[in-house]
Design a protein around this motif. Structure first.
Motif: not given
Length: 748
Positions: A614-637
């Motif tokens: 809520s404190d960020l001015p944008f929404q994060i799509d966790w299944n998209a590519d994140l900056p600085l090659n931050i790696v988060v497992p992508k899930i389709s479920l």
């Protein structure tokens, strides 16, 4: 609405969640009875209730007035005489298993039958000595009154030891009767359900082998010290084989001849039972012949055989049981009470089904309890029902327990008048007669093969029960067998066969996706089924199988996302991160995150909290590519359906674990739906304060298909996901051709 179309049907109804269904269909207000209400009902008295209690406690008052004298009396007389003769011989033979003089077996054949006539509910079983029960009483007797150091047998010369054993047998019987009576009065005849058919079959088979080994010393006339501790079966065998050279040949030959004759004629009776008016009373015939030959040829003096000896006329005076025996043999009394009742109830159930009348388990406990109390007071030993004796009573035309009371009259005549005629009878003959009645139980070994084909667990119960009863003895063996049987039930529920379901035939049917080829799984949806109760012992297994089915751990995903969020928030605060319609733009090539890693490791619980952007001015799509090659497992479920239609209950521990699992999925934006539960299940969860801001009762749906259609509408899917064409509305119905269609497009 349901419209039948040939052998198919069309269903048109709304998609129901549990809450939606409850709003449309109001539940009745029902008041469940409390313990106090049951007590009030139990204590309420009326003439009708008093009559019902009297008739249930004294069943003879209900069936005797309706006795058909002309139709049944002759059959009952013939059956009673035949059964009585067998009861006399079995009473004498089974007394040897108890290690007391044979004459006391007549008391065990007389008193329980008299009592059962008044209090029993079965019309066809013959109550009296049973070899397995006699063996169990004998094991207790030998522990309480063991042989002397020289292993001298109980041959009547040591009056003190004999009387001590008689008192021990009577006291153990009295104790077993008290336990049975208490169980009956408390109406807990349901205890029989804890002993399965496999367990009873294996236990009686092992007991039959114990009987065989115990009778060898009488057939061979050897001095064998009794053993009642674990491994006693093998110790007795060792003692027999070490002194086999001392065998009395006359006793051995006599017993073998009797065994062969009895087996042959029992086989004839079995094969030609439809043609024979009554079974050939082979036990009576060989007993009369053996007693006459022994007396005429004076076997006792010429060959040194052991005979029954003096049989006093009349009854012994009643005696009080030994209180010390009660303390020392409480375990034996309990096992004897349970085994005696289970065997008798099993046999009675067979005849009740065959002749279509009801039997009462609790009243049977009362009847056997009173019978054993009376038998113990008159120095008899515990009784149940012998399968062969009950078969004689039924096959000779017995209609009611009038046959049972007449059989006890035959025993009474032997006790009072003609018992002396049996004094020259060899004990080896009685031993052979006892073994002749074990064929049915020994043939139960064939159950192993049949059970292996039907149910591996039941087969394992049979094998382990047999091993326990042989190795540990009958008392400890029974306890260990029941414990093992219950353990298999725990094992089955602790490790249930969980499955992943999928749609079959494009209908509202969902099956294990591994079992069929024509399966459909909606994209991003998993359906997981647990076919067992969920409780403290299997909640961990449930979570493991669920994670295995969906392919990832929600807690791990949550922690990875929270760690990534910390880095993104730090970049955003430092002005190093910009957001464009095409994604993130970062003005640096890297960032040191050792401090963050250290913080995460020291305060790991922070990573388990809900993701807050809520404190960020944008929404994060966790299944998209994140900056600085931050790696988060992508899930389709995006949706998980838990089929709890076979989950009968949850305990408090499992509720806590399930709630944790649901929160973990919710925090990674995976919607969880629970289907197939009843209203009481949801009420119990509400009562235990299961629901909160994250775990809501709106997750419950009536069926899997309701949940699937709800997901399709919520995710803005169209009906064409099933039919491969775009549809604008989502009021679905099941098509008769096996597909889904929108109701607005149905042809009239």
């Amino acid at each position: 609405m349901i419209e039948p179309v040939g052998n198919q049907y069309v269903v048109a109804r709304p998609v129901y969640s549990s809450n939606g269904f409850a709003e449309e269909h109001k539940r009745k207000e029902r008041r469940h009875k409390t313990v106090l209400d049951h007590l009030k009902l139990c204590c309420r008295c009326s003439s009708k209730k008093a009559k019902k209690i009297l008739l249930s406690f004294l069943p003879i008052a209900s069936w005797l007035p309706g006795y058909r004298l002309k139709e049944w009396l002759l059959s009952d007389i013939v059956s009673g005489i035949s059964t009585g003769l067998v009861a006399v011989l079995q009473g004498l033979a089974f007394a040897l298993l108890v290690n007391i003089p044979p004459a006391y077996g007549l008391y065990a054949a007389f008193f329980p039958a008299i009592v059962y006539f008044f209090f029993g509910t079965s019309k066809h079983i013959s109550v009296g000595p049973f070899p397995v029960l006699s063996m169990m009483v004998g094991a207790a007797v030998m522990r309480l009154a063991p042989d002397g150091p020289d292993g001298s047998p109980n041959n009547g010369t040591d009056d003190t030891l004999t009387q001590k054993r008689i008192t021990a047998a009577a006291s153990v019987t009295f104790l077993a009767g008290i336990i049975q009576l208490a169980f009956g009065l408390l109406r807990i005849g349901i205890v029989v359900v804890y002993l399965s058919e496999s367990l009873i079959s294996a236990f009686t088979t092992a007991a039959a082998l114990h009987v065989v080994v115990s009778q060898l010393k009488f057939m061979l006339q050897l001095t064998v010290p009794a053993h009642s501790d674990p491994f006693s079966f093998f110790k007795v065998l060792e003692s027999i084989f070490t002194q086999i050279q001392k065998t009395n040949i006359a006793d051995l030959v006599t017993s073998l001849i009797i065994l062969v004759i009895v087996f042959i004629f029992k086989e004839i009776n079995q094969r030609f039972k439809s043609k024979l008016p009554v079974p050939i009373p082979i036990e009576l015939i060989v007993t009369v012949i053996a007693a006459g030959v022994s007396y005429g040829c004076d076997f006792e003096k010429r060959f040194g055989v052991a005979v029954i000896g003096t049989m006093e006329k009349g009854f012994q005076t009643p005696t009080a049981p030994d209180a010390q025996v009660f303390q020392d043999a409480i375990g034996d009394g309990f096992s004897i009470a349970i085994v005696g009742f289970v065997v008798a109830f099993s046999v009675a159930s067979v005849y009740s089904l065959k002749y279509d009348y009801a039997i009462d388990g609790s009243q049977e406990l009362i009847a056997f309890g009173l019978g054993n109390i009376v038998a113990g007071a008159f120095r008899g030993f515990a009784g149940s029902t012998a399968l062969s004796r009950s078969a004689v009573q039924e096959s000779t035309g017995g209609k009611t327990q009038i046959a049972g009371i007449l059989s006890s009259v035959v025993v009474l005549i032997v006790i009072l008048a003609i018992g002396f005629l049996l004094q020259p009878l060899q004990k080896s003959v009685l031993a052979a007669l006892a073994l002749g009645n074990l064929k049915g139980m020994l043939m139960q070994f064939a159950e192993i093969g049949r059970l292996w084909k039907k149910d591996k667990y039941d087969c394992l119960i049979w094998i382990m029960t047999f091993i326990f009863a042989i190795v540990l003895g009958l008392g400890l063996g029974l306890a260990a067998s029941v414990a093992f049987e219950l353990l298999t039930i725990v094992f089955r529920t602790q490790f249930p066969k969980c499955t992943t379901l999928a749609n079959i035939g494009r209908s509202n049917i969902y099956k294990n996706r591994k079992d069929y080829s024509d399966m459909y799984e909606p994209e991003g949806v998993k359906i997981f089924r647990c076919p067992a109760p969920i409780y403290f012992a299997n909640i961990g297994f449930f979570k493991h199988k669920l994670i295995e089915a969906i392919g990832f751990s929600p807690l791990r995903i949550l922690r990875k996302r929270n760690k990534a969020l910390k880095k993104i928030r730090k970049l955003q605060k430092q002005g190093l991160l910009q957001v464009t319609p095409k994604g993130f733009i970062c003005t640096v090539d890297g960032i040191k995150d050792s401090d963050d890693e250290e913080l995460d490791n020291n305060q790991i619980e922070q990573l388990d909290l809900p993701i807050d952007t809520s404190d960020l001015p944008f929404q994060i799509d966790w299944n998209a590519d994140l900056p600085l090659n931050i790696v988060v497992p992508k899930i389709s479920l995006h949706s998980l359906i838990l089929d709890f239609s076979a989950v009968s209950f949850l305990d408090v521990s499992s509720m806590r674990g399930l709630k944790t699992i649901l929160k973990e999925f919710s925090r990674i934006q995976v919607d969880v739906y629970i289907v197939g539960t009843d209203d009481e299940f949801i009420d119990k969860l509400a009562q235990c304060q299961f629901f909160d801001d994250e775990v809501k009762d709106s997750m419950f749906f009536l069926t899997i298909h309701d949940a699937i259609l709800h997901i399709m509408m919520k995710k803005d899917y169209s009906a064409s996901k099933f039919n491969q064409e775009k549809e604008p509305k989502f009021d679905f119905t099941i098509n008769t051709n096996g597909g889904l269609r929108n109701r607005d497009y149905q042809s009239s």
